[in-house]
Scaffold this active site. Structure first.
Site, PDB file in Angstrom:
ATOM      1  N   ALA A  51     -13.332 -25.251 -23.290  1.00 20.92           N
ATOM      2  CA  ALA A  51     -12.033 -25.491 -23.919  1.00 20.92           C
ATOM      3  C   ALA A  51     -11.299 -24.182 -24.170  1.00 20.92           C
ATOM      4  CB  ALA A  51     -12.217 -26.255 -25.231  1.00 20.92           C
ATOM      5  N   SER A  52     -12.036 -23.167 -24.628  1.00 18.11           N
ATOM      6  CA  SER A  52     -11.401 -21.880 -24.931  1.00 18.11           C
ATOM      7  C   SER A  52     -10.861 -21.218 -23.680  1.00 18.11           C
ATOM      8  CB  SER A  52     -12.405 -20.952 -25.633  1.00 18.11           C
ATOM      9  OG  SER A  52     -13.417 -20.498 -24.753  1.00 18.11           O
ATOM     10  N   LYS A  53     -11.574 -21.354 -22.564  1.00 10.82           N
ATOM     11  CA  LYS A  53     -11.136 -20.712 -21.330  1.00 10.82           C
ATOM     12  C   LYS A  53     -10.009 -21.489 -20.655  1.00 10.82           C
ATOM     13  CE  LYS A  53     -13.958 -17.253 -21.674  1.00 10.82           C
ATOM     14  NZ  LYS A  53     -13.444 -15.910 -22.010  1.00 10.82           N
ATOM     15  N   ASP A 106     -13.054  -7.166 -35.356  1.00  8.95           N
ATOM     16  CA  ASP A 106     -13.413  -8.524 -34.959  1.00  8.95           C
ATOM     17  C   ASP A 106     -12.144  -9.180 -34.431  1.00  8.95           C
ATOM     18  OD1 ASP A 106     -14.061 -11.194 -34.732  1.00  8.95           O
ATOM     19  OD2 ASP A 106     -14.945 -11.368 -36.730  1.00  8.95           O
ATOM     20  N   SER A 144     -13.259 -17.383 -17.085  1.00 18.69           N
ATOM     21  CA  SER A 144     -14.540 -17.873 -16.584  1.00 18.69           C
ATOM     22  C   SER A 144     -14.278 -19.025 -15.621  1.00 18.69           C
ATOM     23  CB  SER A 144     -15.397 -18.362 -17.762  1.00 18.69           C
ATOM     24  OG  SER A 144     -16.493 -19.138 -17.326  1.00 18.69           O
ATOM     25  N   TYR A 178     -16.729 -23.545 -25.194  1.00 19.68           N
ATOM     26  CA  TYR A 178     -16.462 -22.406 -24.322  1.00 19.68           C
ATOM     27  C   TYR A 178     -15.478 -22.803 -23.223  1.00 19.68           C
ATOM     28  CZ  TYR A 178     -17.440 -18.506 -21.110  1.00 19.68           C
ATOM     29  OH  TYR A 178     -17.333 -17.420 -20.282  1.00 19.68           O
TER      30      TYR A 178
END
Length: 275
Positions: free
Chosen positions: A161-163, A68, A146, A159
């Site tokens: 924010a993470s990218k 993970d 992305s 999502y």
């Protein structure tokens, strides 16, 4: 017409690590890399899919491990296992990722936290432990990002924010390694047919189990994998795929207010998030 890997020799006998290789783009990359003669290591949380990958590639130079990427210890153990099997890492493809679909006001903090842990911290962990070997080999570090890394998307705030975090971090890392011979690249596939929307988290941090998009109209994972491999071999800085993706990046940069309206129109119908 099928898209072909232009320079398969670039990958021959190199050790390539692909996270999240049991499905979608990651799996397609594993198979293309094996065809190109690479030593391939991949991880996933799904042991059954990893087993199927092994069964379908008998006699290949493939190493798989259940891990993970949101867990630092798993990432360290995975990279250490790769070194025991293949002695080094030439190319790291940080592909493992997860999406979400819920407006921020209803999304649990667990949803956003889980997305950040996988999409951002998973890349940081794997890169941290693989970096010394990649530096020795003057290799490549790739992050699968992305269009959401350029343009925030409604219903996907965590999502996005993470990218954005991923791309900012990779840009800093690229600059740090600019004179080292290591190439750092981030790629933005746009909408690609894969399992990512089925596995996307809902407001309760659970897999939504269905896709709100027309998967058949999207670029295939196999085509996407080949585009990424061609960009790696050319040691590009960034890769934005699909006309829609390039159009979105352009519009958001030069006409951001108009982009707000167009993105809203694409994702909503009668003020309800439908995509």
């Amino acid at each position: 017409m099928a898209i072909l890997v232009h320079n398969p020799a670039y990958f021959q006998n190199k050790t390539v690590v692909v996270t999240g290789g049991s499905d979608g783009i990651g799996r397609a990359m594993v198979e293309e890399l094996l065809n190109a003669g690479a030593n391939v290591a991949t991880c996933s949380r799904n042991s059954d899919k990893l087993y199927q990958l092994q069964v379908q590639n008998p006699g290949s130079k493939l190493f798989t491990m259940v891990a993970d990427v949101s867990n630092e210890t798993d990432c360290r153990n995975f990279i250490n296992a790769v070194i025991r099997n293949f002695s080094t890492v030439d190319i790291l493809v940080n592909n493992a990722g997860i999406s979400m679909r819920a407006e921020f006001h209803e999304a649990s903090l667990d949803t956003i936290r889980k997305v950040m842990d996988i999409n951002f911290w998973g890349v940081v962990y794997c890169t941290k432990y693989a970096l010394p070997y990649i530096q020795q080999q003057k290799g490549d570090i790739i992050g699968v990002s992305s269009i959401a890394g350029y343009r925030g998307l409604p219903g996907r705030s965590g999502y996005s924010a993470s990218k954005w975090a991923l791309q900012g971090w990779m840009e800093a890392l690229r600059t740090e390694l600019l004179e080292s011979g290591v190439n750092v690249m981030w790629v933005c596939p746009g909408f690609t047919s894969s399992n990512i929307r089925n596995a996307a988290l809902n407001k309760n941090a659970e897999a939504q189990g269905e896709s709100p998009m027309d998967e058949k109209a999207m670029m295939t994972s196999e085509e996407c994998a080949v585009h990424i491999m061609n960009a790696i071999a050319k040691r590009k800085r960034t890769l934005v795929m699909t006309f829609q993706g390039k159009q979105t990046v352009f519009m958001n940069k030069f006409f951001p207010a108009l982009a707000d309206k167009l993105v809203r129109k694409f994702f909503y119908k009668d003020n309800v998030l439908v995509k």
